[in-house]
Scaffold this motif. Structure first.
Motif, mmCIF file in Angstrom:
data_model
loop_
_atom_site.group_PDB
_atom_site.id
_atom_site.type_symbol
_atom_site.label_atom_id
_atom_site.label_comp_id
_atom_site.label_asym_id
_atom_site.label_seq_id
_atom_site.Cartn_x
_atom_site.Cartn_y
_atom_site.Cartn_z
ATOM 1 N N GLU A 1 4.761 -0.899 -8.760
ATOM 2 C CA GLU A 1 5.555 -1.182 -7.428
ATOM 3 C C GLU A 1 6.554 -0.265 -6.694
ATOM 4 O O GLU A 1 7.761 -0.461 -6.890
ATOM 5 N N TYR A 2 5.813 0.507 -6.330
ATOM 6 C CA TYR A 2 6.007 1.561 -4.987
ATOM 7 C C TYR A 2 6.358 1.300 -3.866
ATOM 8 O O TYR A 2 7.495 1.770 -3.313
ATOM 9 N N TYR A 3 5.532 0.182 -3.689
ATOM 10 C CA TYR A 3 5.922 -0.784 -2.418
ATOM 11 C C TYR A 3 7.661 -1.357 -2.336
ATOM 12 O O TYR A 3 7.815 -1.285 -1.577
ATOM 13 N N ILE A 4 8.280 -1.416 -3.996
ATOM 14 C CA ILE A 4 9.566 -2.072 -3.632
ATOM 15 C C ILE A 4 10.054 -0.889 -4.164
ATOM 16 O O ILE A 4 11.566 -0.769 -3.442
ATOM 17 N N MET A 5 10.040 0.074 -4.876
ATOM 18 C CA MET A 5 10.589 1.991 -5.109
ATOM 19 C C MET A 5 11.221 2.051 -3.568
ATOM 20 O O MET A 5 12.464 2.878 -3.845
ATOM 21 N N PHE A 6 9.997 2.401 -2.695
ATOM 22 C CA PHE A 6 10.104 3.739 -1.867
ATOM 23 C C PHE A 6 9.426 2.124 -0.170
ATOM 24 O O PHE A 6 8.400 1.957 -0.512
ATOM 25 N N PRO A 7 10.212 2.250 0.210
ATOM 26 C CA PRO A 7 9.781 0.996 1.472
ATOM 27 C C PRO A 7 8.957 1.885 2.328
ATOM 28 O O PRO A 7 8.555 0.342 2.924
ATOM 29 N N MET A 8 8.779 3.011 2.396
ATOM 30 C CA MET A 8 7.970 3.707 3.422
ATOM 31 C C MET A 8 6.328 3.807 2.933
ATOM 32 O O MET A 8 5.303 3.933 3.533
ATOM 33 N N TRP A 9 6.250 2.827 1.390
ATOM 34 C CA TRP A 9 5.044 3.397 0.599
ATOM 35 C C TRP A 9 4.518 2.380 1.766
ATOM 36 O O TRP A 9 2.970 3.165 2.259
ATOM 37 N N ASP A 10 4.518 1.294 1.817
ATOM 38 C CA ASP A 10 3.326 0.891 2.884
ATOM 39 C C ASP A 10 3.141 1.217 3.762
ATOM 40 O O ASP A 10 1.558 0.855 4.416
ATOM 41 N N THR A 11 3.855 1.901 4.987
ATOM 42 C CA THR A 11 3.977 2.073 6.057
ATOM 43 C C THR A 11 3.094 3.085 6.326
ATOM 44 O O THR A 11 1.766 3.297 7.034
ATOM 45 N N ILE A 12 3.549 3.928 5.052
ATOM 46 C CA ILE A 12 1.932 5.543 4.833
ATOM 47 C C ILE A 12 0.752 4.875 4.907
ATOM 48 O O ILE A 12 -0.245 5.298 5.461
ATOM 49 N N LEU A 13 0.641 3.442 3.733
ATOM 50 C CA LEU A 13 -0.779 3.803 3.954
ATOM 51 C C LEU A 13 -1.320 2.504 4.667
ATOM 52 O O LEU A 13 -2.420 2.786 4.881
ATOM 53 N N HIS A 14 -0.860 1.889 5.203
ATOM 54 C CA HIS A 14 -0.734 1.030 6.436
ATOM 55 C C HIS A 14 -1.244 1.950 7.598
ATOM 56 O O HIS A 14 -2.404 1.933 8.636
ATOM 57 N N THR A 15 -0.672 2.680 7.654
ATOM 58 C CA THR A 15 -1.424 4.610 8.586
ATOM 59 C C THR A 15 -2.415 4.529 8.354
ATOM 60 O O THR A 15 -3.387 5.332 9.428
ATOM 61 N N ILE A 16 -2.461 5.515 7.252
ATOM 62 C CA ILE A 16 -3.693 6.240 6.707
ATOM 63 C C ILE A 16 -4.661 5.128 6.909
ATOM 64 O O ILE A 16 -5.950 5.253 6.893
ATOM 65 N N ASN A 17 -4.662 3.734 6.168
ATOM 66 C CA ASN A 17 -5.564 2.805 6.705
ATOM 67 C C ASN A 17 -5.726 2.441 8.186
ATOM 68 O O ASN A 17 -7.665 2.440 8.848
ATOM 69 N N GLY A 18 -5.118 3.111 9.051
ATOM 70 C CA GLY A 18 -5.944 2.343 10.589
ATOM 71 C C GLY A 18 -6.122 3.857 10.966
ATOM 72 O O GLY A 18 -7.488 3.791 11.892
ATOM 73 N N PHE A 19 -6.459 4.778 10.445
ATOM 74 C CA PHE A 19 -7.166 6.415 9.922
ATOM 75 C C PHE A 19 -8.432 6.118 9.683
ATOM 76 O O PHE A 19 -9.344 6.094 10.578
ATOM 77 N N LEU A 20 -8.779 6.141 8.096
ATOM 78 C CA LEU A 20 -9.451 5.885 7.949
ATOM 79 C C LEU A 20 -10.781 4.677 8.260
ATOM 80 O O LEU A 20 -11.523 4.882 8.806
ATOM 81 N N ALA A 21 -9.990 3.679 8.619
ATOM 82 C CA ALA A 21 -10.912 2.232 9.491
ATOM 83 C C ALA A 21 -11.563 2.775 10.710
ATOM 84 O O ALA A 21 -12.725 1.866 10.998
ATOM 85 N N ALA A 22 -10.889 3.774 10.965
ATOM 86 C CA ALA A 22 -11.594 4.124 12.866
ATOM 87 C C ALA A 22 -12.347 5.196 12.742
ATOM 88 O O ALA A 22 -13.229 5.181 13.297
ATOM 89 N N ALA A 23 -12.804 6.267 11.490
ATOM 90 C CA ALA A 23 -13.376 7.099 11.204
ATOM 91 C C ALA A 23 -14.976 6.584 10.887
ATOM 92 O O ALA A 23 -15.826 6.632 10.640
ATOM 93 N N ILE A 24 -13.900 4.959 9.612
ATOM 94 C CA ILE A 24 -15.599 4.211 9.005
ATOM 95 C C ILE A 24 -16.469 3.551 10.263
ATOM 96 O O ILE A 24 -17.328 3.912 11.059
#
Length: 307
Positions: free
Chosen positions: A118-141
């Protein structure tokens, strides 16, 4: 049974038996190749081994606690952790160690830490960080797919550095949009809450216009909202997913732009960027094509047994 029918049945049985043996042999070869792939790079293997162990421990605990939904989520995570190696073996692509480690950590952070812990609830920025990384990784792919085609001798396909970067960016944004559609679908049809709600203090809407006109009506300084006469005590109005969706797409956009810019200069200078090269998959060399090696060894063993 006539003799001719017996011959046909015997022949069909032999073919079925041969197909089963070939399928079994193919699965064994893939398993051996995966094992070789996993152990190729020590650092990525250590990360994979540690994360896999943590997932298995979590899966056992979830099963003992009766959390069967989380138990199956752990099983899904185990499958996802093996996917980078499976892609390398199947498509004969070499994923850089840094990229592979980042993908493994991303999967663990999203599924185990984000959902189960439940890090999505415990740390509000957790989701934001993962989506930023996802954008970076998807662009790399997306970038690597075009770059592999550009380098291939079998395809007449050549894009300029600018268009390569644009394709990488568009691929990343498409993945981001598809994911948000998936979240919306899961929330709508399965009653989940993947699109997390946001507390806001201001509403601007033409729907609230008392005269029914297309003029925005503003309700400001919202401190509480009542539903069926019961105050929610949230300190504001509950926005149901829109802000979360747009925030996810914005940070996905940022991650995609960052990599696309680096990718542009990488192609323009033809591979001189050490940073981007750590995130761009390339075709495997023959001595690293483990599936081919395993098949050849298997064929040599079979020939030796026949002799």
């Amino acid at each position: 049974m006539p003799e001719t029918m017996r011959k046909h049945v015997r022949k069909d049985y032999m073919w079925m038996s041969r197909d089963k043996k070939e399928k079994k042999s193919g699965m064994i070869n893939i398993k051996k190749a995966l094992d070789m792939e996993l152990r190729e790079h020590k650092s990525s293997f250590i990360v994979y081994f540690v994360l896999r162990l943590l997932v298995i421990v979590t899966m056992i605990l979830q099963f003992l606690n009766g959390n069967y939904e989380n138990f199956f989520l752990c099983m899904l995570t185990l499958v996802l952790l093996i996917m980078p190696s499976l892609v390398q073996v199947t498509f004969k692509i070499e994923i850089p160690t840094v990229l592979e480690i980042l993908i493994l950590i991303f999967i663990f952070a999203a599924e185990i830490l984000g959902e189960i812990r439940e890090y999505y609830i415990m740390f509000p920025m957790w989701d934001t960080i993962l989506h930023t990384i996802n954008g970076f990784l998807a662009a790399a792919i997306g970038f690597s797919m075009v770059d592999l085609l550009n380098r291939s001798e079998k395809t007449m396909f050549q894009l300029s550095p600018l268009f390569t970067a644009i394709v990488a960016f568009c691929f990343s944004m498409t993945i981001g949009v598809v994911w948000e559609l998936f979240e919306f679908g899961m929330d709508t049809f399965f009653g989940l809450d993947m699109q997390k709600d946001t507390i806001i203090q201001t509403i601007r809407s033409v729907t609230l216009n008392p005269e029914g006109r297309n003029v925005v009506t503003v309700i400001d300084n919202i401190r509480d909202v009542s539903v069926n006469g019961i105050g929610l005590g949230l300190g504001g109005y509950l926005d149901i997913g829109l802000i979360d969706t747009m925030k996810d797409l914005i940070v996905n956009f940022i991650g995609a732009v960052v990599f696309s810019v680096f990718g542009y200069f990488y192609v323009k200078n033809r591979g001189k960027g050490n940073f981007v090269s750590r995130f761009v998959p390339r075709r495997k060399k023959k001595d690293r094509d483990f599936l081919r090696i395993v098949k050849e060894n298997s064929e040599n063993v079979s020939k030796g047994e026949e002799k």
